[in-house]
Motif scaffolding. Structure first.
Motif, PDB file in Angstrom:
ATOM      1  N   THR A 147      39.665  36.726   0.769  1.00  0.00           N
ATOM      2  CA  THR A 147      38.366  37.133   0.233  1.00  0.00           C
ATOM      3  C   THR A 147      37.284  36.130   0.588  1.00  0.00           C
ATOM      4  OG1 THR A 147      39.394  38.322  -1.616  1.00  0.00           O
ATOM      5  CG2 THR A 147      37.091  37.669  -1.882  1.00  0.00           C
ATOM      6  N   ILE A 148      37.536  34.860   0.292  1.00  0.00           N
ATOM      7  CA  ILE A 148      36.569  33.810   0.627  1.00  0.00           C
ATOM      8  C   ILE A 148      36.726  33.387   2.080  1.00  0.00           C
ATOM      9  CG2 ILE A 148      35.944  31.405   0.177  1.00  0.00           C
ATOM     10  CD1 ILE A 148      36.397  31.952  -2.785  1.00  0.00           C
ATOM     11  N   ILE A 149      37.953  33.197   2.505  1.00  0.00           N
ATOM     12  CA  ILE A 149      38.273  32.938   3.903  1.00  0.00           C
ATOM     13  C   ILE A 149      39.569  33.680   4.204  1.00  0.00           C
ATOM     14  CG2 ILE A 149      39.505  30.790   3.389  1.00  0.00           C
ATOM     15  CD1 ILE A 149      38.462  29.715   6.104  1.00  0.00           C
ATOM     16  N   ASP A 150      39.663  34.238   5.393  1.00  0.00           N
ATOM     17  CA  ASP A 150      40.823  35.069   5.705  1.00  0.00           C
ATOM     18  C   ASP A 150      42.018  34.206   6.121  1.00  0.00           C
ATOM     19  OD1 ASP A 150      42.625  37.006   6.275  1.00  0.00           O
ATOM     20  OD2 ASP A 150      41.522  37.896   7.945  1.00  0.00           O
ATOM     21  N   THR A 151      42.795  33.810   5.133  1.00  0.00           N
ATOM     22  CA  THR A 151      44.047  33.099   5.395  1.00  0.00           C
ATOM     23  C   THR A 151      45.193  34.073   5.629  1.00  0.00           C
ATOM     24  OG1 THR A 151      44.550  33.017   3.035  1.00  0.00           O
ATOM     25  CG2 THR A 151      43.354  31.135   3.961  1.00  0.00           C
ATOM     26  N   GLU A 152      45.018  35.315   5.202  1.00  0.00           N
ATOM     27  CA  GLU A 152      46.134  36.269   5.179  1.00  0.00           C
ATOM     28  C   GLU A 152      46.478  36.838   6.555  1.00  0.00           C
ATOM     29  OE1 GLU A 152      44.602  38.898   2.246  1.00  0.00           O
ATOM     30  OE2 GLU A 152      45.532  37.808   0.586  1.00  0.00           O
ATOM     31  N   THR A 153      45.470  37.208   7.331  1.00  0.00           N
ATOM     32  CA  THR A 153      45.743  37.741   8.667  1.00  0.00           C
ATOM     33  C   THR A 153      46.468  36.710   9.537  1.00  0.00           C
ATOM     34  OG1 THR A 153      43.801  39.189   8.485  1.00  0.00           O
ATOM     35  CG2 THR A 153      44.736  38.859  10.677  1.00  0.00           C
ATOM     36  N   PRO A 154      46.037  35.432   9.538  1.00  0.00           N
ATOM     37  CA  PRO A 154      46.789  34.429  10.290  1.00  0.00           C
ATOM     38  C   PRO A 154      48.234  34.253   9.811  1.00  0.00           C
ATOM     39  CG  PRO A 154      44.580  33.634   9.896  1.00  0.00           C
ATOM     40  CD  PRO A 154      44.736  34.880   9.086  1.00  0.00           C
ATOM     41  N   TRP A 155      48.481  34.379   8.510  1.00  0.00           N
ATOM     42  CA  TRP A 155      49.870  34.298   8.023  1.00  0.00           C
ATOM     43  C   TRP A 155      50.696  35.414   8.628  1.00  0.00           C
ATOM     44  CZ3 TRP A 155      51.711  30.078   6.611  1.00  0.00           C
ATOM     45  CH2 TRP A 155      51.156  29.240   5.653  1.00  0.00           C
ATOM     46  N   TYR A 156      50.136  36.620   8.636  1.00  0.00           N
ATOM     47  CA  TYR A 156      50.887  37.750   9.180  1.00  0.00           C
ATOM     48  C   TYR A 156      51.157  37.554  10.669  1.00  0.00           C
ATOM     49  CZ  TYR A 156      52.071  42.449  10.768  1.00  0.00           C
ATOM     50  OH  TYR A 156      52.703  43.514  11.353  1.00  0.00           O
ATOM     51  N   TYR A 157      50.158  37.134  11.412  1.00  0.00           N
ATOM     52  CA  TYR A 157      50.339  36.938  12.846  1.00  0.00           C
ATOM     53  C   TYR A 157      51.372  35.844  13.133  1.00  0.00           C
ATOM     54  CZ  TYR A 157      46.257  39.869  13.847  1.00  0.00           C
ATOM     55  OH  TYR A 157      45.381  40.921  13.957  1.00  0.00           O
ATOM     56  N   ALA A 158      51.295  34.747  12.373  1.00  0.00           N
ATOM     57  CA  ALA A 158      52.231  33.646  12.585  1.00  0.00           C
ATOM     58  C   ALA A 158      53.660  34.088  12.297  1.00  0.00           C
ATOM     59  CB  ALA A 158      51.851  32.457  11.706  1.00  0.00           C
ATOM     60  N   LEU A 159      53.860  34.811  11.205  1.00  0.00           N
ATOM     61  CA  LEU A 159      55.193  35.297  10.848  1.00  0.00           C
ATOM     62  C   LEU A 159      55.662  36.397  11.793  1.00  0.00           C
ATOM     63  CD1 LEU A 159      54.659  35.248   7.016  1.00  0.00           C
ATOM     64  CD2 LEU A 159      56.613  34.164   8.152  1.00  0.00           C
ATOM     65  N   ARG A 160      54.772  37.308  12.142  1.00  0.00           N
ATOM     66  CA  ARG A 160      55.132  38.408  13.037  1.00  0.00           C
ATOM     67  C   ARG A 160      55.624  37.885  14.384  1.00  0.00           C
ATOM     68  NH1 ARG A 160      50.303  41.543  15.713  1.00  0.00           N
ATOM     69  NH2 ARG A 160      50.310  39.491  16.738  1.00  0.00           N
ATOM     70  N   ASP A 161      54.905  36.886  14.931  1.00  0.00           N
ATOM     71  CA  ASP A 161      55.288  36.340  16.223  1.00  0.00           C
ATOM     72  C   ASP A 161      56.603  35.566  16.137  1.00  0.00           C
ATOM     73  OD1 ASP A 161      53.009  37.465  17.206  1.00  0.00           O
ATOM     74  OD2 ASP A 161      51.884  35.584  17.361  1.00  0.00           O
ATOM     75  N   ARG A 162      56.834  34.899  15.009  1.00  0.00           N
ATOM     76  CA  ARG A 162      58.088  34.164  14.849  1.00  0.00           C
ATOM     77  C   ARG A 162      59.260  35.133  14.708  1.00  0.00           C
ATOM     78  NH1 ARG A 162      58.855  30.203  17.308  1.00  0.00           N
ATOM     79  NH2 ARG A 162      56.618  29.979  16.988  1.00  0.00           N
ATOM     80  N   TYR A 163      59.047  36.226  13.967  1.00  0.00           N
ATOM     81  CA  TYR A 163      60.085  37.260  13.853  1.00  0.00           C
ATOM     82  C   TYR A 163      60.410  37.831  15.242  1.00  0.00           C
ATOM     83  CZ  TYR A 163      60.364  37.901   8.753  1.00  0.00           C
ATOM     84  OH  TYR A 163      60.611  37.751   7.414  1.00  0.00           O
ATOM     85  N   LYS A 164      59.358  38.062  16.026  1.00  0.00           N
ATOM     86  CA  LYS A 164      59.528  38.663  17.345  1.00  0.00           C
ATOM     87  C   LYS A 164      60.413  37.785  18.234  1.00  0.00           C
ATOM     88  CE  LYS A 164      55.858  40.582  18.870  1.00  0.00           C
ATOM     89  NZ  LYS A 164      54.491  40.793  19.465  1.00  0.00           N
ATOM     90  N   SER A 165      60.310  36.464  18.051  1.00  0.00           N
ATOM     91  CA  SER A 165      61.123  35.556  18.862  1.00  0.00           C
ATOM     92  C   SER A 165      62.606  35.703  18.559  1.00  0.00           C
ATOM     93  CB  SER A 165      60.680  34.103  18.642  1.00  0.00           C
ATOM     94  OG  SER A 165      61.056  33.636  17.354  1.00  0.00           O
ATOM     95  N   TYR A 166      62.930  36.293  17.403  1.00  0.00           N
ATOM     96  CA  TYR A 166      64.323  36.558  17.023  1.00  0.00           C
ATOM     97  C   TYR A 166      64.693  38.022  17.239  1.00  0.00           C
ATOM     98  CZ  TYR A 166      64.454  31.944  14.864  1.00  0.00           C
ATOM     99  OH  TYR A 166      64.426  30.578  14.643  1.00  0.00           O
ATOM    100  N   GLY A 167      63.797  38.783  17.879  1.00  0.00           N
ATOM    101  CA  GLY A 167      64.074  40.179  18.158  1.00  0.00           C
ATOM    102  C   GLY A 167      63.942  41.095  16.962  1.00  0.00           C
ATOM    103  N   VAL A 168      63.160  40.682  15.968  1.00  0.00           N
ATOM    104  CA  VAL A 168      62.983  41.470  14.744  1.00  0.00           C
ATOM    105  C   VAL A 168      61.491  41.776  14.558  1.00  0.00           C
ATOM    106  CG1 VAL A 168      63.275  41.551  12.233  1.00  0.00           C
ATOM    107  CG2 VAL A 168      64.997  40.405  13.663  1.00  0.00           C
TER     108      VAL A 168
END
Length: 227
Positions: free
Chosen positions: A12-33
């Motif tokens: 709301t004040i600063i978008d911390t949430e979208t970066p969390w999703y991208y960081a986790l999504r890319d890490r999951y992808k490295s494990y094929g998930v």
């Protein structure tokens, strides 16, 4: 007449949430998930009790991952992505207008106080908030209304005298359960999530699209929301 504004923090004040999703999504992808938005949305604006993205690969997929190392890498990637983020449009202007108008300003967040204060200090806006209710102060975070009720109590105002500013479905549900009007200003991530319909909630792209004077005089009436 509105007497107080209570802001959510993350997203709301600063978008911390979208970066969390991208960081986790890319890490999951490295494990094929694939980490779907539907899965991740379970922990947006609330605790990790329903879905913990740091343990899911181990508990549900049985992958031999060191949780501490996994978390450290995700946090490193998130920090790098956050370097591109700035305070969201309209937030600073709203804080300044609210202070000039004599409104009370509070914050209600499901995050830890240390996390919030670190970012508020970096943004140099911590002095605007008279009261902060965080995960350290309550037994239940959003969508439970306890955080908002504590913030209302701290500011000395009734639910109908305050407007919550939120970005997520869980945050909007918490504000509604506390009996508050709520302006929803979703970010890049949360605008893709389904929000509950409700007369106490109004949507806008950002606070820059919401007329402050009309909001204070009329609450969340439709005329306060820009096109």
């Amino acid at each position: 007449m509105i007497k107080a504004l209570i802001f959510d923090f993350d997203g709301t004040i600063i978008d911390t949430e979208t970066p969390w999703y991208y960081a986790l999504r890319d890490r999951y992808k490295s494990y094929g998930v694939e980490l779907t938005l539907e899965q991740y949305s379970q922990c947006v604006g609330t605790s990790l009790h329903q879905f913990n993205p740091y343990t899911y690969l181990m508990t549900e997929h049985g992958l031999p991952i060191d949780e501490e190392e996994f978390r450290a890498v995700v946090h490193r990637d998130h920090t790098e992505l956050m370097g591109k983020e700035k305070i969201r449009p309209g937030v600073l202007e709203y804080l300044e207008a609210a202070k000039a108008a004599g409104l009370k300003i509070g914050l209600a967040s499901s995050s830890k106080r240390s996390w919030i204060e670190r970012h508020l200090d970096a943004l140099r806006i911590g002095h605007y908030f008279e009261c902060m209710a965080t995960a350290d102060d309550v037994s239940k975070v959003k969508p439970d209304p306890e955080l908002y009720r504590l913030a209302l109590q701290g500011l000395g105002v009734e639910p109908g005298e305050a407007v919550a500013v939120e970005d997520s479905p869980n945050g909007a549900r918490a504000a509604a359960a506390a009996g508050m009007h709520c302006i929803i200003v979703p970010n890049e991530l949360t605008r893709l999530l389904p929000f509950d319909e409700g007369n106490l909630n109004k949507h806008a792209e950002s606070l820059a699209d919401v007329d402050f004077d009309e909001l204070v005089s009329k609450g969340c009436g439709s005329s306060a929301i820009g096109a």
